[in-house]
Design a protein around this motif. Structure first.
Motif, mmCIF file in Angstrom:
data_model
loop_
_atom_site.group_PDB
_atom_site.id
_atom_site.type_symbol
_atom_site.label_atom_id
_atom_site.label_comp_id
_atom_site.label_asym_id
_atom_site.label_seq_id
_atom_site.Cartn_x
_atom_site.Cartn_y
_atom_site.Cartn_z
ATOM 1 N N ALA A 60 9.703 12.585 -0.943
ATOM 2 C CA ALA A 60 10.391 11.325 -0.636
ATOM 3 C C ALA A 60 11.829 11.349 -1.123
ATOM 4 O O ALA A 60 12.750 10.899 -0.423
ATOM 5 N N THR A 61 12.049 11.887 -2.319
ATOM 6 C CA THR A 61 13.396 11.921 -2.894
ATOM 7 C C THR A 61 14.337 12.773 -2.060
ATOM 8 O O THR A 61 15.476 12.381 -1.769
ATOM 9 N N VAL A 62 13.877 13.962 -1.675
ATOM 10 C CA VAL A 62 14.723 14.873 -0.885
ATOM 11 C C VAL A 62 15.130 14.211 0.435
ATOM 12 O O VAL A 62 16.302 14.260 0.831
ATOM 13 N N VAL A 63 14.192 13.569 1.097
ATOM 14 C CA VAL A 63 14.490 12.916 2.379
ATOM 15 C C VAL A 63 15.472 11.765 2.180
ATOM 16 O O VAL A 63 16.439 11.617 2.941
ATOM 17 N N LEU A 64 15.259 10.957 1.145
ATOM 18 C CA LEU A 64 16.144 9.809 0.903
ATOM 19 C C LEU A 64 17.568 10.250 0.574
ATOM 20 O O LEU A 64 18.538 9.621 1.003
ATOM 21 N N GLN A 153 -26.420 -6.841 7.658
ATOM 22 C CA GLN A 153 -26.930 -5.546 8.088
ATOM 23 C C GLN A 153 -26.702 -4.520 6.980
ATOM 24 O O GLN A 153 -25.605 -4.418 6.437
ATOM 25 N N ILE A 154 -27.762 -3.756 6.669
ATOM 26 C CA ILE A 154 -27.683 -2.760 5.604
ATOM 27 C C ILE A 154 -27.413 -1.393 6.220
ATOM 28 O O ILE A 154 -28.180 -0.910 7.050
ATOM 29 N N LYS A 155 -26.299 -0.779 5.824
ATOM 30 C CA LYS A 155 -25.915 0.519 6.360
ATOM 31 C C LYS A 155 -25.499 1.438 5.216
ATOM 32 O O LYS A 155 -25.026 0.991 4.178
ATOM 33 N N ASP A 156 -25.668 2.733 5.422
ATOM 34 C CA ASP A 156 -25.193 3.698 4.438
ATOM 35 C C ASP A 156 -23.938 4.375 4.961
ATOM 36 O O ASP A 156 -23.716 4.473 6.168
ATOM 37 N N GLY A 157 -23.085 4.795 4.042
ATOM 38 C CA GLY A 157 -21.842 5.439 4.429
ATOM 39 C C GLY A 157 -21.125 5.987 3.215
ATOM 40 O O GLY A 157 -21.747 6.261 2.184
ATOM 41 N N TYR A 158 -19.820 6.133 3.323
ATOM 42 C CA TYR A 158 -19.014 6.680 2.236
ATOM 43 C C TYR A 158 -17.857 5.737 1.913
ATOM 44 O O TYR A 158 -17.290 5.098 2.797
ATOM 45 N N GLU A 159 -17.526 5.699 0.640
ATOM 46 C CA GLU A 159 -16.437 4.859 0.147
ATOM 47 C C GLU A 159 -15.343 5.757 -0.423
ATOM 48 O O GLU A 159 -15.633 6.760 -1.077
ATOM 49 N N PHE A 160 -14.087 5.399 -0.145
ATOM 50 C CA PHE A 160 -12.940 6.169 -0.630
ATOM 51 C C PHE A 160 -12.176 5.353 -1.667
ATOM 52 O O PHE A 160 -11.886 4.184 -1.429
ATOM 53 N N ASN A 161 -11.852 5.990 -2.778
ATOM 54 C CA ASN A 161 -11.031 5.346 -3.806
ATOM 55 C C ASN A 161 -10.106 6.396 -4.421
ATOM 56 O O ASN A 161 -10.517 7.175 -5.280
ATOM 57 N N ARG A 162 -8.858 6.421 -3.954
ATOM 58 C CA ARG A 162 -7.874 7.351 -4.492
ATOM 59 C C ARG A 162 -6.625 6.574 -4.890
ATOM 60 O O ARG A 162 -6.239 5.597 -4.245
ATOM 61 N N PHE A 163 -5.992 7.029 -5.968
ATOM 62 C CA PHE A 163 -4.773 6.401 -6.478
ATOM 63 C C PHE A 163 -3.778 7.511 -6.820
ATOM 64 O O PHE A 163 -4.145 8.498 -7.478
ATOM 65 N N TRP A 164 -2.536 7.340 -6.372
ATOM 66 C CA TRP A 164 -1.504 8.333 -6.666
ATOM 67 C C TRP A 164 -0.268 7.647 -7.244
ATOM 68 O O TRP A 164 0.290 6.730 -6.627
ATOM 69 N N PRO A 165 0.200 8.077 -8.413
ATOM 70 C CA PRO A 165 1.478 7.559 -8.939
ATOM 71 C C PRO A 165 2.626 8.332 -8.292
ATOM 72 O O PRO A 165 2.649 9.567 -8.322
ATOM 73 N N ILE A 166 3.555 7.628 -7.688
ATOM 74 C CA ILE A 166 4.656 8.267 -6.957
ATOM 75 C C ILE A 166 5.966 8.055 -7.707
ATOM 76 O O ILE A 166 6.562 6.972 -7.643
ATOM 77 N N PRO A 167 6.444 9.065 -8.444
ATOM 78 C CA PRO A 167 7.779 8.955 -9.048
ATOM 79 C C PRO A 167 8.817 9.502 -8.065
ATOM 80 O O PRO A 167 8.733 10.652 -7.639
ATOM 81 N N PHE A 168 9.791 8.678 -7.666
ATOM 82 C CA PHE A 168 10.805 9.168 -6.736
ATOM 83 C C PHE A 168 12.175 8.662 -7.164
ATOM 84 O O PHE A 168 12.321 7.575 -7.733
ATOM 85 N N VAL A 169 13.182 9.486 -6.887
ATOM 86 C CA VAL A 169 14.559 9.170 -7.263
ATOM 87 C C VAL A 169 15.262 8.587 -6.055
ATOM 88 O O VAL A 169 15.196 9.121 -4.948
ATOM 89 N N ILE A 170 15.944 7.462 -6.261
ATOM 90 C CA ILE A 170 16.694 6.824 -5.187
ATOM 91 C C ILE A 170 18.044 6.384 -5.748
ATOM 92 O O ILE A 170 18.178 6.129 -6.955
#
Length: 336
Positions: A60-64, A153-170
């Motif tokens: 992100a920093t390089v593009v900005l 309705q009861i269904k089975d599936g998958y849950e996603f939980n991701r977190f990313w810290p984004i340090p960027f220079v602007i």
């Protein structure tokens, strides 16, 4: 203008310096506690998230820098304030696209505060492209099997939980332009019913890439300043609508398949009764071990535990997660 390798070098040095700042440490702790409630190895998950977040921030920093995007300090404060207020209504509104777009529309309508809408929309489009990239390469790594109770309705599936810290220079400023290190948290919270987790994360990443590309192009070519922020809001809501529509369609077509072992009886002395497990329930996991058939449970039934986490499914209450900490005792559960 500096060469690309010099920009990358300076970017990495600024980001590395920022990793020891109190604010970044606070963000890392927030992410750790989010993982602590959800995964078996929260420290490893946090380190992996920081690694990928740094990669995203560097890109992100390089593009900005190459696009020569500058932001006034007050603009960032305004957006942050709007996002925090909106997040009290719904956590998804903390996204930069909502705060930035609303701020742009307020500026256009009331002519205050003065906002460079072009540069702000470019930043929003870039951050969503980075989010799509992170979902593509790392979003699928934290999937969890789950049971969903949707509209009865009861269904089975998958849950996603991701977190990313984004340090960027602007670059910020008005009379004097100077680099400034900002931090953001990008999250991927989603679920899928009836599709493979890889296909779901790939699909979400493609939607975000298309959204960010269209927003970037519209910002570059549109002669009307109202159009980019309006597209930013409507386009983001459209992605959410498409995701919900796809899952609703799967909900209507997919048959329920619960992967676990059925409880036939519960002892009066045992951990199972203390955790509220009853006959007819389905044990899904014991200490993160997925139970698929009777053989997976045999060894566990002969052990005593002083600490155990059990996930089970009750046909009335849905998915239940319980922890036991106390004196050593058997599970006291009979299964079929």
């Amino acid at each position: 203008m500096y060469g690309l390798y010099q920009i990358v070098l300076f970017t990495i040095l600024d980001i590395v310096k920022g990793l020891v700042s109190p604010f970044f440490i606070l963000i890392a702790l927030i992410i750790y506690f989010q993982y602590y409630k959800r995964v078996e190895k929260p420290i490893k998950s946090t380190i992996v998230s920081i690694f990928y977040g740094i990669i995203g921030g560097a890109i992100a920093t390089v593009v900005l820098i190459y696009l020569r995007i500058y932001i006034l300090p007050l603009q960032y404060i305004y957006i942050l304030s709007i996002s925090l207020v909106l997040s009290m209504m719904d956590s998804r509104f903390i996204c930069f696209s909502y705060g930035g777009s609303i701020l742009s529309l307020i500026s256009l309508i009331f002519h205050y505060p003065e906002i460079d809408i072009y540069e702000l929309m470019i930043v929003i489009s870039l951050l969503h492209a980075i989010e799509g990239l992170l979902i593509l390469i790392n979003g699928n790594s934290q999937k969890m099997f789950n049971i969903f109770n949707i509209k009865g309705q009861i269904k089975d599936g998958y849950e996603f939980n991701r977190f990313w810290p984004i340090p960027f220079v602007i670059f910020i400023g008005d009379t004097m332009i100077k680099p400034f290190l900002l931090f953001a948290i990008v999250s991927y919270g989603d679920f899928t019913i009836g599709r493979s987790p890889k296909k779901k994360s790939l699909e979400t990443a493609i939607y975000l890439f298309l959204y960010s590309s269209f927003l970037f192009i519209i910002t570059m070519i549109s002669p009307y300043k109202f159009i980019p922020p309006m597209f930013s809001l409507i386009g983001h809501e459209f992605i959410i609508f498409i995701n919900k529509h796809r899952e609703k369609r799967n909900l209507n077509s997919k048959k329920m398949i619960i992967k676990g072992v059925n409880v036939t009886d519960v002892s009066y002395i045992g951990i199972g009764r203390k955790l509220g497990i009853k006959r007819g329930d389905v044990i899904l996991k014991v200490n993160h071990l997925q139970l698929r058939d009777k053989r997976d449970f045999i060894d566990l039934s002969y052990k005593d535990f002083n600490r155990v986490k059990i996930e089970y499914f009750n046909h009335k209450r849905g998915l239940i997660k319980k922890r036991y900490i106390g004196k050593k005792a058997p599970l006291g559960i009979k299964i079929s």
